[in-house]
Design a protein around this motif. Structure first.
Motif, PDB file in Angstrom:
ATOM      1  N   GLU A  96     -16.181  -3.984  -7.551  1.00  0.00           N
ATOM      2  CA  GLU A  96     -16.254  -3.129  -8.735  1.00  0.00           C
ATOM      3  C   GLU A  96     -14.923  -2.415  -8.994  1.00  0.00           C
ATOM      4  OE1 GLU A  96     -19.576  -0.466  -8.720  1.00  0.00           O
ATOM      5  OE2 GLU A  96     -19.065   0.345 -10.708  1.00  0.00           O
ATOM      6  N   ALA A  97     -14.286  -1.961  -7.907  1.00  0.00           N
ATOM      7  CA  ALA A  97     -13.010  -1.262  -8.061  1.00  0.00           C
ATOM      8  C   ALA A  97     -11.923  -2.226  -8.542  1.00  0.00           C
ATOM      9  CB  ALA A  97     -12.604  -0.620  -6.734  1.00  0.00           C
ATOM     10  N   ILE A  98     -11.877  -3.406  -7.942  1.00  0.00           N
ATOM     11  CA  ILE A  98     -10.856  -4.386  -8.324  1.00  0.00           C
ATOM     12  C   ILE A  98     -10.951  -4.708  -9.812  1.00  0.00           C
ATOM     13  CG2 ILE A  98     -10.102  -6.782  -7.998  1.00  0.00           C
ATOM     14  CD1 ILE A  98     -10.941  -6.449  -5.012  1.00  0.00           C
ATOM     15  N   GLN A 139       0.801   4.073  -3.038  1.00  0.00           N
ATOM     16  CA  GLN A 139       0.481   5.481  -2.793  1.00  0.00           C
ATOM     17  C   GLN A 139       1.655   6.420  -3.046  1.00  0.00           C
ATOM     18  OE1 GLN A 139      -1.726   5.898   1.011  1.00  0.00           O
ATOM     19  NE2 GLN A 139      -2.388   3.793   0.686  1.00  0.00           N
ATOM     20  N   THR A 151      -5.296   5.008  -2.539  1.00  0.00           N
ATOM     21  CA  THR A 151      -6.405   5.893  -2.157  1.00  0.00           C
ATOM     22  C   THR A 151      -6.831   6.644  -3.407  1.00  0.00           C
ATOM     23  OG1 THR A 151      -4.962   7.770  -1.712  1.00  0.00           O
ATOM     24  CG2 THR A 151      -5.356   6.249   0.120  1.00  0.00           C
ATOM     25  N   GLN A 165       0.835  -1.210   0.000  1.00  0.00           N
ATOM     26  CA  GLN A 165       0.000   0.000   0.000  1.00  0.00           C
ATOM     27  C   GLN A 165       0.868   1.258   0.000  1.00  0.00           C
ATOM     28  OE1 GLN A 165      -2.789  -0.731   3.232  1.00  0.00           O
ATOM     29  NE2 GLN A 165      -4.055  -2.027   1.897  1.00  0.00           N
ATOM     30  N   ARG A 185     -12.510 -10.566  -0.719  1.00  0.00           N
ATOM     31  CA  ARG A 185     -12.809  -9.184  -0.378  1.00  0.00           C
ATOM     32  C   ARG A 185     -14.310  -8.951  -0.364  1.00  0.00           C
ATOM     33  NH1 ARG A 185      -9.501  -7.422   2.462  1.00  0.00           N
ATOM     34  NH2 ARG A 185     -10.324  -5.337   2.107  1.00  0.00           N
ATOM     35  N   GLU A 226     -18.551  -4.919  -1.885  1.00  0.00           N
ATOM     36  CA  GLU A 226     -18.505  -3.494  -2.231  1.00  0.00           C
ATOM     37  C   GLU A 226     -17.180  -3.077  -2.889  1.00  0.00           C
ATOM     38  OE1 GLU A 226     -19.083  -1.541   1.510  1.00  0.00           O
ATOM     39  OE2 GLU A 226     -17.276  -2.402   2.407  1.00  0.00           O
ATOM     40  N   GLU A 227     -16.127  -3.892  -2.682  1.00  0.00           N
ATOM     41  CA  GLU A 227     -14.828  -3.557  -3.289  1.00  0.00           C
ATOM     42  C   GLU A 227     -14.668  -4.145  -4.690  1.00  0.00           C
ATOM     43  OE1 GLU A 227     -11.484  -4.564  -0.800  1.00  0.00           O
ATOM     44  OE2 GLU A 227     -12.290  -3.463   0.918  1.00  0.00           O
ATOM     45  N   LEU A 274     -16.106   5.665  -9.754  1.00  0.00           N
ATOM     46  CA  LEU A 274     -16.091   4.781  -8.577  1.00  0.00           C
ATOM     47  C   LEU A 274     -16.301   5.586  -7.296  1.00  0.00           C
ATOM     48  CD1 LEU A 274     -13.088   2.441  -9.503  1.00  0.00           C
ATOM     49  CD2 LEU A 274     -15.498   1.767  -9.390  1.00  0.00           C
ATOM     50  N   PHE A 329      -9.959  -1.573 -12.086  1.00  0.00           N
ATOM     51  CA  PHE A 329      -8.525  -1.256 -12.170  1.00  0.00           C
ATOM     52  C   PHE A 329      -7.766  -2.308 -12.968  1.00  0.00           C
ATOM     53  CE2 PHE A 329      -9.311   1.065  -7.949  1.00  0.00           C
ATOM     54  CZ  PHE A 329      -9.558   2.259  -8.615  1.00  0.00           C
ATOM     55  N   GLU A 335      -6.690  -0.602  -6.070  1.00  0.00           N
ATOM     56  CA  GLU A 335      -7.565  -0.808  -4.907  1.00  0.00           C
ATOM     57  C   GLU A 335      -6.761  -0.783  -3.605  1.00  0.00           C
ATOM     58  OE1 GLU A 335      -7.038  -3.138  -7.179  1.00  0.00           O
ATOM     59  OE2 GLU A 335      -6.461  -5.026  -6.231  1.00  0.00           O
ATOM     60  N   VAL A 389     -17.601   3.573  -3.863  1.00  0.00           N
ATOM     61  CA  VAL A 389     -16.851   2.312  -3.782  1.00  0.00           C
ATOM     62  C   VAL A 389     -15.589   2.525  -2.937  1.00  0.00           C
ATOM     63  CG1 VAL A 389     -15.609   0.574  -5.125  1.00  0.00           C
ATOM     64  CG2 VAL A 389     -17.711   1.590  -6.044  1.00  0.00           C
ATOM     65  N   PRO A 390     -15.390   1.734  -1.883  1.00  0.00           N
ATOM     66  CA  PRO A 390     -14.240   1.946  -1.006  1.00  0.00           C
ATOM     67  C   PRO A 390     -12.949   1.357  -1.578  1.00  0.00           C
ATOM     68  CG  PRO A 390     -15.521   0.084  -0.225  1.00  0.00           C
ATOM     69  CD  PRO A 390     -16.250   0.617  -1.420  1.00  0.00           C
ATOM     70  N   LEU A 391     -11.815   1.988  -1.272  1.00  0.00           N
ATOM     71  CA  LEU A 391     -10.505   1.443  -1.641  1.00  0.00           C
ATOM     72  C   LEU A 391      -9.799   0.989  -0.367  1.00  0.00           C
ATOM     73  CD1 LEU A 391      -9.151   3.858  -4.385  1.00  0.00           C
ATOM     74  CD2 LEU A 391     -10.750   1.960  -4.579  1.00  0.00           C
ATOM     75  N   ARG A 392      -9.041  -0.070  -0.521  1.00  0.00           N
ATOM     76  CA  ARG A 392      -8.417  -0.672   0.648  1.00  0.00           C
ATOM     77  C   ARG A 392      -7.271   0.165   1.215  1.00  0.00           C
ATOM     78  NH1 ARG A 392      -6.197  -6.882   0.848  1.00  0.00           N
ATOM     79  NH2 ARG A 392      -6.437  -7.143   3.109  1.00  0.00           N
ATOM     80  N   GLY A 393      -6.683   0.999   0.376  1.00  0.00           N
ATOM     81  CA  GLY A 393      -5.561   1.797   0.838  1.00  0.00           C
ATOM     82  C   GLY A 393      -5.967   2.910   1.799  1.00  0.00           C
ATOM     83  N   GLU A 394      -7.227   3.271   1.783  1.00  0.00           N
ATOM     84  CA  GLU A 394      -7.676   4.399   2.618  1.00  0.00           C
ATOM     85  C   GLU A 394      -7.381   4.139   4.092  1.00  0.00           C
ATOM     86  OE1 GLU A 394      -8.691   7.114   1.172  1.00  0.00           O
ATOM     87  OE2 GLU A 394      -9.576   6.544  -0.747  1.00  0.00           O
TER      88      GLU A 394
END
Lengths: 209, 209
Positions: free
Chosen positions: A157-159, A84, B107, A80, A151, A154-155, B191, A162, B104, B196-201
């Motif tokens: 869609e993002a996975i 970032q 952030t 992570q 997971r 809710e996650e 998103l 991306f 994902e 839609v939540p991201l895991r890095g947040e």
DNA sequence: GTAGTCATGTAAGAGGTTACATGATTAG
DNA sequence: CTAATCATGTAACCTCTTACATGACTAC
């Protein structure tokens, strides 16, 4: 240090042996990153040493063993952190551009041949990337299914979005390279039709007159 | 061994010192190939050792000297051999694709920031490549003028066309990367709008609740 | 038994990055 | 005199490629 992060990212789907990771990174259709086993095994050992992965040694048959790697909390934090952190841009080297820039040292035949190989390579690549996009949409990618299973809904869609975006980049790049190679072939045709000489022709036929 | 051939190709325009070559290969706008001086000086020595270039040691002021390199017949033959040999294709690694594929773990802020940097980098690159194309057309490139001066008029059209074609490839690539980054930013907007939540947040705000 | 797959390493070398290091010349 | 430019190197380190190397397991 992208290999390390590619391995960490892959291990977020499920624990795997070095051998299984090799299959993901070694294939002709390498998924976003590629590496030979001679790079993967030592890197896994270093990641273990650095506390980013946990190893379970599992017996296999009577005498043999295998080492199953799992990403741990430190590994996830490192992944992570890397995700970032900005990746700086530096000029990359493309030997095909370099070669084309000095095609006057080549022959029409050799120049055409290189551009046709370019066209062929990226046409094939384009088909593969588009197939992968379709496979992702249809959830035909087993590692992806396992990742999603781990997971919350809710996650998902993002996975998916991306993963597709990454391959979409390869699709756009392949199309650009195809368009370029076609332009190049047209340039060669035009120059040759005009009878413009290339300097490589002399060298190409050292036995010629 | 592309650096060697990039150097040989550059030396076909005129004899140059290592320092002059460094300026061509080290600049922010590296022309088709780039390399730091720590790579160029040793490579020139190796090329000298291998008989591809000829050196003239020229005094400079009272005490100092400089080494002026010229491509010789063996060097030209090697350049033409390389130009006519096919360059095999192998999968290349793109850390930006890798990063995006696993956004994902990031952030929205960091993801957007990376794609904006991508957009910025290639927008700038696009302007530079287009400027270079215009400079070539207007014969504003001094090295190119010198190169043309060395070759018969009938070859000029090919030299110009191939140089432009190389940069044209960079233009098409830059446009593809720009389009990709814009698509990526749109994906992020969509998103995030959906929540839609991201895991890095979680990782991003370790002091948060 | 044997071929294919599973499984894991090491080593040499090429190419590239970053840092260390030095000194002469020229323009102000 | 001093800063910028000219000029040329070396060294440590990292990444990747290619080749060398080994051996167990499984299906036929």
């Amino acid at each position: 240090m992208s290999l390390r992060h590619a391995l960490l990212a892959t291990l977020t789907a499920q624990p795997m042996t070095g051998y299984e990771l090799v299959k993901y990174f070694d294939g002709s259709v390498a998924y976003v990153w590629s590496a030979p086993h001679s790079q993967i095994y030592p890197e896994l050992r270093r990641m273990e040493r650095d506390g980013l992965v946990t190893v379970e040694v599992v017996p296999r048959g009577e005498r043999a063993e295998k080492r199953v790697y799992s990403i741990n909390e430190a590994g996830l934090a490192e992944l992570q952190r890397w995700e970032q952190a900005p990746i700086p841009y530096q000029s990359d080297r493309d030997p095909y551009r370099l070669k084309v820039a000095h095609f006057e040292q080549s022959t029409y035949e050799a120049a055409r041949s290189q551009l046709e190989a370019h066209l062929h390579h990226f046409t094939r690549a384009l088909r593969e990337w588009e197939q992968i996009l379709a496979d992702i949409d249809a959830r035909r990618v087993s590692l992806l299914r396992r990742r999603l299973g781990q997971r919350p809904e809710e996650e998902h869609e993002a996975i998916i979005a991306f993963r597709k975006l990454a391959f979409r980049g390869e699709v756009l790049k392949a199309r650009a390279e195809i368009a370029w190679a076609e332009e190049g072939l047209a340039v060669l045709d035009e120059l040759q039709a005009k009878g413009v000489p290339l300097r490589g022709e002399e060298f190409a036929k050292p036995a010629g007159h």
